[in-house]
Design a protein around this motif. Structure first.
Motif, PDB file in Angstrom:
ATOM      1  N   VAL A 105      -4.351  -4.251   1.097  1.00  0.00           N
ATOM      2  CA  VAL A 105      -4.156  -3.184   0.119  1.00  0.00           C
ATOM      3  C   VAL A 105      -5.395  -2.968  -0.751  1.00  0.00           C
ATOM      4  CG1 VAL A 105      -3.125  -4.710  -1.625  1.00  0.00           C
ATOM      5  CG2 VAL A 105      -2.562  -2.281  -1.610  1.00  0.00           C
ATOM      6  N   ASP A 106      -6.095  -4.039  -1.086  1.00  0.00           N
ATOM      7  CA  ASP A 106      -7.288  -3.880  -1.920  1.00  0.00           C
ATOM      8  C   ASP A 106      -8.388  -3.136  -1.169  1.00  0.00           C
ATOM      9  OD1 ASP A 106      -8.752  -4.477  -4.412  1.00  0.00           O
ATOM     10  OD2 ASP A 106     -10.032  -5.664  -3.089  1.00  0.00           O
ATOM     11  N   THR A 107      -8.503  -3.402   0.127  1.00  0.00           N
ATOM     12  CA  THR A 107      -9.491  -2.693   0.947  1.00  0.00           C
ATOM     13  C   THR A 107      -9.158  -1.210   1.018  1.00  0.00           C
ATOM     14  OG1 THR A 107      -9.854  -4.677   2.290  1.00  0.00           O
ATOM     15  CG2 THR A 107     -10.570  -2.580   3.229  1.00  0.00           C
ATOM     16  N   ARG A 108      -7.875  -0.897   1.236  1.00  0.00           N
ATOM     17  CA  ARG A 108      -7.455   0.509   1.278  1.00  0.00           C
ATOM     18  C   ARG A 108      -7.735   1.198  -0.055  1.00  0.00           C
ATOM     19  NH1 ARG A 108      -2.271   2.843   2.823  1.00  0.00           N
ATOM     20  NH2 ARG A 108      -3.497   4.429   3.896  1.00  0.00           N
ATOM     21  N   ALA A 109      -7.462   0.495  -1.146  1.00  0.00           N
ATOM     22  CA  ALA A 109      -7.713   1.078  -2.470  1.00  0.00           C
ATOM     23  C   ALA A 109      -9.193   1.412  -2.636  1.00  0.00           C
ATOM     24  CB  ALA A 109      -7.260   0.110  -3.561  1.00  0.00           C
ATOM     25  N   GLY A 110     -10.059   0.529  -2.151  1.00  0.00           N
ATOM     26  CA  GLY A 110     -11.496   0.788  -2.230  1.00  0.00           C
ATOM     27  C   GLY A 110     -11.895   2.026  -1.445  1.00  0.00           C
ATOM     28  N   TYR A 111     -11.314   2.192  -0.256  1.00  0.00           N
ATOM     29  CA  TYR A 111     -11.611   3.378   0.548  1.00  0.00           C
ATOM     30  C   TYR A 111     -11.121   4.656  -0.147  1.00  0.00           C
ATOM     31  CZ  TYR A 111     -12.695   0.362   4.576  1.00  0.00           C
ATOM     32  OH  TYR A 111     -13.255  -0.560   5.421  1.00  0.00           O
ATOM     33  N   VAL A 112      -9.946   4.568  -0.764  1.00  0.00           N
ATOM     34  CA  VAL A 112      -9.404   5.735  -1.476  1.00  0.00           C
ATOM     35  C   VAL A 112     -10.351   6.159  -2.594  1.00  0.00           C
ATOM     36  CG1 VAL A 112      -7.548   6.563  -2.967  1.00  0.00           C
ATOM     37  CG2 VAL A 112      -6.994   5.225  -0.937  1.00  0.00           C
ATOM     38  N   VAL A 113     -10.807   5.194  -3.362  1.00  0.00           N
ATOM     39  CA  VAL A 113     -11.723   5.499  -4.466  1.00  0.00           C
ATOM     40  C   VAL A 113     -13.017   6.120  -3.935  1.00  0.00           C
ATOM     41  CG1 VAL A 113     -13.121   4.500  -6.313  1.00  0.00           C
ATOM     42  CG2 VAL A 113     -10.769   3.739  -5.987  1.00  0.00           C
ATOM     43  N   ASP A 114     -13.516   5.589  -2.838  1.00  0.00           N
ATOM     44  CA  ASP A 114     -14.738   6.144  -2.250  1.00  0.00           C
ATOM     45  C   ASP A 114     -14.541   7.610  -1.853  1.00  0.00           C
ATOM     46  OD1 ASP A 114     -16.152   3.790  -2.540  1.00  0.00           O
ATOM     47  OD2 ASP A 114     -15.677   3.058  -0.529  1.00  0.00           O
ATOM     48  N   LEU A 115     -13.396   7.912  -1.253  1.00  0.00           N
ATOM     49  CA  LEU A 115     -13.122   9.305  -0.869  1.00  0.00           C
ATOM     50  C   LEU A 115     -13.048  10.209  -2.092  1.00  0.00           C
ATOM     51  CD1 LEU A 115     -10.487   9.581   2.009  1.00  0.00           C
ATOM     52  CD2 LEU A 115     -12.928  10.060   2.063  1.00  0.00           C
ATOM     53  N   MET A 116     -12.423   9.711  -3.148  1.00  0.00           N
ATOM     54  CA  MET A 116     -12.333  10.505  -4.379  1.00  0.00           C
ATOM     55  C   MET A 116     -13.719  10.740  -4.974  1.00  0.00           C
ATOM     56  SD  MET A 116      -8.946   8.865  -6.163  1.00  0.00           S
ATOM     57  CE  MET A 116      -7.284   9.376  -5.690  1.00  0.00           C
ATOM     58  N   ASP A 117     -14.561   9.724  -4.926  1.00  0.00           N
ATOM     59  CA  ASP A 117     -15.928   9.881  -5.429  1.00  0.00           C
ATOM     60  C   ASP A 117     -16.696  10.908  -4.600  1.00  0.00           C
ATOM     61  OD1 ASP A 117     -15.401   7.998  -7.340  1.00  0.00           O
ATOM     62  OD2 ASP A 117     -16.442   6.359  -6.334  1.00  0.00           O
ATOM     63  N   ALA A 118     -16.481  10.878  -3.285  1.00  0.00           N
ATOM     64  CA  ALA A 118     -17.145  11.848  -2.412  1.00  0.00           C
ATOM     65  C   ALA A 118     -16.656  13.261  -2.715  1.00  0.00           C
ATOM     66  CB  ALA A 118     -16.887  11.501  -0.945  1.00  0.00           C
ATOM     67  N   TYR A 119     -15.367  13.388  -3.021  1.00  0.00           N
ATOM     68  CA  TYR A 119     -14.804  14.708  -3.318  1.00  0.00           C
ATOM     69  C   TYR A 119     -15.485  15.350  -4.523  1.00  0.00           C
ATOM     70  CZ  TYR A 119     -11.731  18.310  -5.092  1.00  0.00           C
ATOM     71  OH  TYR A 119     -11.254  19.501  -5.579  1.00  0.00           O
TER      72      TYR A 119
END
Length: 252
Positions: free
Chosen positions: A78-92
């Protein structure tokens, strides 16, 4: 000296094929390129050295698409997925592709709200979860996300002296992110003084940690792509700050 190293590192990361990069390196690469994009956008003459805004923009999109694919794996920790989510939001924030944001928000609430429930439950208390809450607050305006993030930051500051170097590095980024997105915490005068003292200590420790990472990288063969990505991220931000100082600007 760091400018020369950054040019060398930038040339190296620009030549990387993303399929050869371990997933753990993608966040560092993404945020390094985000800093380079900001630097070139503010100082257009740097296109001669770092490439056109469009080329940098395209590279960020390429990295974000890889992260978007990785996010489809619901068996990830779950922590890895959370990191990916944040990265996508930053890219957005740069790319403004609603698909990135929709994918990220859907995954964020899968992480934060257990199936069959309508209440947020933190699956773990990590820097990535803190950053995830901050971004959810930013994009949705949900006060609960801001409050939960504040609780995590407060807890982290209370035990920061027990952190390992790695934990300190991760939490410092989350704490700064909280202040950028949610805002300064409402504290008593005594708490403000204590927080400022801790901030000075943490700033010094984190800078030392970054310098050590750069030194280790310089003493290596440069084949560790995770280390390369982290050094790229550090140097890109430092270069941007340096240009801002030289030109009398103050961006975070």
């Amino acid at each position: 000296m760091e400018k020369d190293l950054f040019r060398k590192v930038y040339k190296q990361v620009s030549g990387l094929a993303l399929k050869d990069c371990p997933p753990s390196s993608l966040s560092g690469l993404l945020h390094g390129y985000l800093s380079v994009y900001s630097m070139v956008r503010v100082y257009p003459w740097l296109e001669d050295e770092y490439g056109s805004l469009w080329d940098i923009h395209d590279r960020i999109r390429e990295i974000a698409r890889v992260i978007q694919e990785l996010l489809k794996d619901r068996d990830l920790p779950v922590d890895t997925r959370a990191g990916y989510v944040v990265d996508l939001m930053d890219a957005y924030l740069l790319y403004s592709d609603m698909k990135f944001l929709d994918t990220a928000l859907d995954a964020a609430y899968e992480i934060l709200i257990p199936k069959g429930s309508d209440k947020m439950v933190l699956p773990c208390r990590t820097p990535n979860i803190c950053r995830l809450l901050c971004n959810c607050y930013y994009f949705t305006g949900e006060d609960e996300c801001g409050m939960l993030a504040k609780n995590l930051v407060t807890e982290a500051l209370g035990i920061s002296r027990k952190f390992s170097h790695e934990e300190l590095w991760d939490w410092w980024g989350a704490i700064c992110f909280y202040e950028d997105v949610v805002g300064a915490m409402e504290l008593s005068l005594e708490e403000q003084i204590s927080l400022e003292e801790e901030r000075v200590r943490l700033t010094t420790c984190v800078k030392q940690r970054k310098d050590e990472m750069i030194e280790r990288f310089m003493g290596s063969a440069g084949e560790d792509l995770g280390a390369l990505a982290n050094v790229f991220k550090i140097l890109a931000k430092r270069n941007f700050y340096e240009y801002n100082e030289l030109n009398g600007k103050a961006f975070r």
